[in-house]
Write a protein that holds these residues in place. Structure first.
Motif, short mmCIF file in Angstrom:
data_model
loop_
_atom_site.label_atom_id
_atom_site.label_comp_id
_atom_site.label_asym_id
_atom_site.label_seq_id
_atom_site.Cartn_x
_atom_site.Cartn_y
_atom_site.Cartn_z
N PRO A 6 0.81 -1.21 0.00
CA PRO A 6 0.00 0.00 0.00
C PRO A 6 0.85 1.27 0.00
CG PRO A 6 -0.76 -1.54 1.67
CD PRO A 6 0.52 -2.09 1.12
N HIS A 7 0.58 2.16 -0.97
CA HIS A 7 1.24 3.45 -0.93
C HIS A 7 0.29 4.51 -0.39
CE1 HIS A 7 -0.12 2.65 -5.10
NE2 HIS A 7 -0.57 3.86 -5.04
N TYR A 8 -0.96 4.22 -0.26
CA TYR A 8 -1.88 5.01 0.53
C TYR A 8 -2.84 4.03 1.16
CZ TYR A 8 -5.50 8.08 2.17
OH TYR A 8 -6.41 8.72 2.97
N PHE A 9 -2.75 3.93 2.44
CA PHE A 9 -3.54 2.94 3.15
C PHE A 9 -3.90 3.57 4.48
CE2 PHE A 9 -3.85 -0.87 5.87
CZ PHE A 9 -4.72 -1.63 5.12
N SER A 10 -5.17 3.69 4.72
CA SER A 10 -5.64 4.26 5.97
C SER A 10 -6.52 3.23 6.66
CB SER A 10 -6.44 5.53 5.68
OG SER A 10 -7.15 5.95 6.83
N ARG A 11 -6.22 2.95 7.91
CA ARG A 11 -7.04 2.03 8.69
C ARG A 11 -7.39 2.73 10.00
NH1 ARG A 11 -4.47 -3.03 8.61
NH2 ARG A 11 -6.02 -3.82 7.17
N LYS A 12 -8.65 3.10 10.14
CA LYS A 12 -9.13 3.72 11.38
C LYS A 12 -9.75 2.62 12.23
CE LYS A 12 -9.91 8.10 9.15
NZ LYS A 12 -10.89 9.06 8.65
N ARG A 13 -9.21 2.42 13.41
CA ARG A 13 -9.63 1.33 14.29
C ARG A 13 -10.86 1.75 15.11
NH1 ARG A 13 -5.97 -2.55 13.60
NH2 ARG A 13 -3.89 -1.97 12.90
N LEU A 14 -12.01 1.64 14.48
CA LEU A 14 -13.27 2.06 15.11
C LEU A 14 -13.63 1.18 16.30
CD1 LEU A 14 -15.40 2.70 11.88
CD2 LEU A 14 -13.95 4.32 13.13
N GLY A 15 -13.36 -0.10 16.21
CA GLY A 15 -13.65 -1.01 17.33
C GLY A 15 -12.85 -0.64 18.56
N ASN A 16 -11.59 -0.30 18.37
CA ASN A 16 -10.75 0.12 19.51
C ASN A 16 -11.28 1.43 20.09
OD1 ASN A 16 -9.18 -2.09 18.99
ND2 ASN A 16 -7.36 -0.94 18.38
N ALA A 17 -11.67 2.36 19.22
CA ALA A 17 -12.18 3.64 19.70
C ALA A 17 -13.47 3.45 20.51
CB ALA A 17 -12.43 4.59 18.52
N ALA A 18 -14.25 2.43 20.17
CA ALA A 18 -15.49 2.14 20.89
C ALA A 18 -15.26 1.20 22.08
CB ALA A 18 -16.51 1.53 19.93
N LEU A 19 -13.99 0.87 22.35
CA LEU A 19 -13.59 0.00 23.45
C LEU A 19 -14.18 -1.41 23.35
CD1 LEU A 19 -13.88 2.59 26.37
CD2 LEU A 19 -11.86 2.01 25.00
N LEU A 20 -14.35 -1.91 22.11
CA LEU A 20 -14.86 -3.27 21.92
C LEU A 20 -13.80 -4.29 22.34
CD1 LEU A 20 -16.62 -2.92 18.45
CD2 LEU A 20 -17.61 -2.69 20.74
N GLN A 21 -14.24 -5.35 22.97
CA GLN A 21 -13.34 -6.39 23.47
C GLN A 21 -13.33 -7.65 22.60
OE1 GLN A 21 -11.38 -6.02 26.38
NE2 GLN A 21 -12.01 -3.90 26.05
N ASN A 22 -14.47 -8.03 22.03
CA ASN A 22 -14.60 -9.33 21.37
C ASN A 22 -14.42 -9.30 19.86
OD1 ASN A 22 -15.14 -10.68 23.81
ND2 ASN A 22 -17.22 -9.88 23.75
N PHE A 23 -14.57 -8.14 19.25
CA PHE A 23 -14.34 -8.06 17.81
C PHE A 23 -13.86 -6.66 17.46
CE2 PHE A 23 -18.75 -6.82 18.29
CZ PHE A 23 -18.93 -5.79 17.38
N GLY A 24 -13.19 -6.58 16.30
CA GLY A 24 -12.67 -5.31 15.83
C GLY A 24 -13.41 -4.85 14.59
N VAL A 25 -13.47 -3.54 14.42
CA VAL A 25 -14.07 -2.93 13.24
C VAL A 25 -13.10 -1.86 12.75
CG1 VAL A 25 -16.02 -1.63 12.30
CG2 VAL A 25 -16.40 -3.28 14.15
#
Length: 133
Positions: A6-25
């Protein structure tokens, strides 16, 4: 296999921001000519993607398939069928990436001399013969 890091790749960890424990988004943006990852499959973790904008090519053992807005794909744990996404279009592609957080997962990369093992301290990358990278 054709693959461009990837020369432009953005991954915003929404699951982490929402403090999810069992799955990531993750909200992912992938530039033209970029790939999501090396083709891989998970031993214990499920994965799911949903296309929000653009057209992306899904590459699996069955071949290639174009996915467009509203299309989705799922990758059940333990199914030996490597997958990755490649943006062969001229536009940025946006998609949701959803996966569970089952511990002790192993990721196999069928086209490469690579295995990733999840541990309490994070991911450990090894050659297929077990030697560390």
């Amino acid at each position: 296999m054709w693959l461009c890091l990837p020369h432009y790749f953005s991954r915003k960890r929404l699951g982490n921001a929402a403090l999810l424990q069992n799955f990531g988004v993750n909200l992912v943006e992938l530039a033209p000519g970029s790939a999501s990852a090396l083709r891989h499959w998970h031993d214990k973790q499920d994965e799911f993607i949903y296309v929000l904008a653009g057209e992306i090519t899904l590459v699996t053992d069955e071949g290639e398939k174009a996915l467009t807005v509203g299309d989705c794909a799922g990758f059940p744990a333990g199914v030996v069928n490597g997958h990755c996404l490649i943006n062969r279009s001229q536009e940025i592609v946006t998609y949701l990436e959803i996966g569970d957080r089952t511990s002790d997962d192993q990721v196999t990369y069928p086209d490469d001399d690579l295995i990733a093992e999840h541990s309490a301290s994070g991911w450990i990358f090894k050659h297929k013969d077990g030697k560390l990278y």
